[in-house]
Enzyme design. Structure first.
Site, PDB file in Angstrom:
ATOM      1  N   SER A 160       0.606  -1.474   0.300  1.00  0.00           N
ATOM      2  CA  SER A 160       0.102   0.196  -0.062  1.00  0.00           C
ATOM      3  C   SER A 160       0.831   0.812  -0.046  1.00  0.00           C
ATOM      4  O   SER A 160       1.905   1.585   0.737  1.00  0.00           O
ATOM      5  CB  SER A 160      -0.540  -0.044   1.239  1.00  0.00           C
ATOM      6  OG  SER A 160      -1.542   0.915   1.554  1.00  0.00           O
ATOM      7  N   TYR A 173      -2.574  -0.042  10.931  1.00  0.00           N
ATOM      8  CA  TYR A 173      -1.918  -0.222   9.232  1.00  0.00           C
ATOM      9  C   TYR A 173      -0.502   0.334   8.496  1.00  0.00           C
ATOM     10  O   TYR A 173       0.024  -0.694   7.689  1.00  0.00           O
ATOM     11  CB  TYR A 173      -3.373   0.425   8.843  1.00  0.00           C
ATOM     12  CG  TYR A 173      -3.534  -0.098   6.926  1.00  0.00           C
ATOM     13  CD1 TYR A 173      -3.808  -1.737   6.435  1.00  0.00           C
ATOM     14  CD2 TYR A 173      -3.087   0.949   6.278  1.00  0.00           C
ATOM     15  CE1 TYR A 173      -3.313  -1.819   5.037  1.00  0.00           C
ATOM     16  CE2 TYR A 173      -3.220   0.443   4.653  1.00  0.00           C
ATOM     17  CZ  TYR A 173      -3.922  -0.690   4.463  1.00  0.00           C
ATOM     18  OH  TYR A 173      -4.078  -1.231   3.003  1.00  0.00           O
TER      19      TYR A 173
HETATM   20  C1  8X3 Z   1      -4.731   2.049   1.293  1.00  0.00           C
HETATM   21  C2  8X3 Z   1      -4.143   3.104   1.176  1.00  0.00           C
HETATM   22  O1  8X3 Z   1      -4.696   5.684   2.102  1.00  0.00           O
HETATM   23  O2  8X3 Z   1      -6.351   3.872   2.938  1.00  0.00           O
HETATM   24  O3  8X3 Z   1      -3.986   0.245   1.445  1.00  0.00           O
HETATM   25  O4  8X3 Z   1      -4.054   4.043   3.940  1.00  0.00           O
HETATM   26  S1  8X3 Z   1      -5.015   4.092   2.635  1.00  0.00           S
END
Ligand code: 8X3
Length: 254
Positions: A139, A152
């Site tokens: 990502s 995340y």
């Molecule tokens: C998704 C991109 O900006 O939501 O992997 O982290 S974000």
């Protein structure tokens, strides 16, 4: 067309979004795709859809965090051409001060350890194909942070490090390591899962953004990287919609 020995492509998280789109595109490119995800009904339906289009697909229900199940899955193959580590996702968007450690743990388990499990289990088969490719779908969150994203972002940075380190460690062996880092992609489930099914919060993610990426846009990118000649390793592809200049700079209309 892929060589005979490298015809199988395993896609994790193939039940929806980028994984499903990638499975469809790889099947159309000539791979026999093996669809894995926890949701059996979803991957079976997708396998049937791909077969009906005249391509080869099988469904194999699998939880990428279950190492024993992953090892058992690996024994079903002698050689594998492609592994797309796509399973994963985000849970929550709370600041570090109040984030749920359980969310952090689950994100680490699915995104990072899931990728580690599949990569470790299938690496000998990828090598045996004589022309293997490991894809890590990370990502833009693996390349910069944003407020509320730490859990995340940490997991996605770890995936990036896994890919970079693996490439160093296996150089000289016939396996490429490719990282694709998508920015804002509108899929059916990503934002919904992140916000625990809250449709309003999920809709806000894309509010006013003229055109986020689609799962197919990212699948295109993944398929392109995989289908380069064997000596061409696409280390890293960062792909964002035109309306997104950085993790935090998004153009919204209205
Ligand atoms: C998704 C991109 O900006 O939501 O992997 O982290 S974000």
């Amino acid at each position: 067309a892929p060589s005979a020995a490298s015809r199988i492509a395993v896609v994790t998280g193939a039940s929806s979004g980028i994984g499903a789109a990638t499975a469809r595109q790889l099947a159309a490119a000539g791979y026999r795709v093996v669809l894995t995800a926890r949701r059996k009904d979803r991957i079976e339906a997708l396998a049937e859809e791909i077969q009906a289009a005249g391509h080869r697909a099988t469904a194999y229900p699998l939880d990428v965090t279950d190492r024993e199940a992953v090892d058992e899955f690996a024994t079903a193959f002698k050689t594998i051409g492609v592994l797309v580590n796509n399973a994963g996702g985000a849970l929550g968007a709370d600041p570090v001060a109040t984030g749920d450690p359980e969310d952090w743990r689950r994100m680490y388990e699915t995104n990072v350890l899931g990728t580690l499990n599949l990569t470790q289990a299938l690496l000998p088969r990828l090598e045996a194909s004589g022309d293997g490719t490991v894809v890590v779908v990370s990502s833009t969150a693996g390349h910069g942070t944003y407020e509320g994203g730490a859990g995340y972002v940490a997991a996605k940075h770890a995936e990036h490090v896994l890919a970079e380190t693996l490439r160093l460690e296996i150089v000289g062996r016939p396996v490429r390591v490719v990282e694709v880092a998508p920015g804002m992609v509108r899929t059916d489930e990503f934002a919904l899962t992140r916000f625990g099914g809250d449709t309003e919060k999920a809709a806000k993610v894309y509010q006013g953004v003229a055109e986020p990426l689609t799962a197919d846009d990212v699948a295109d990118t993944i398929t392109w990287a995989i289908t380069r000649p064997a000596h061409v390793n696409i280390d890293l592809l960062v792909v964002r919609p035109r309306a997104q200049a950085s993790n935090t700079k998004v153009h919204r209309e209205g």
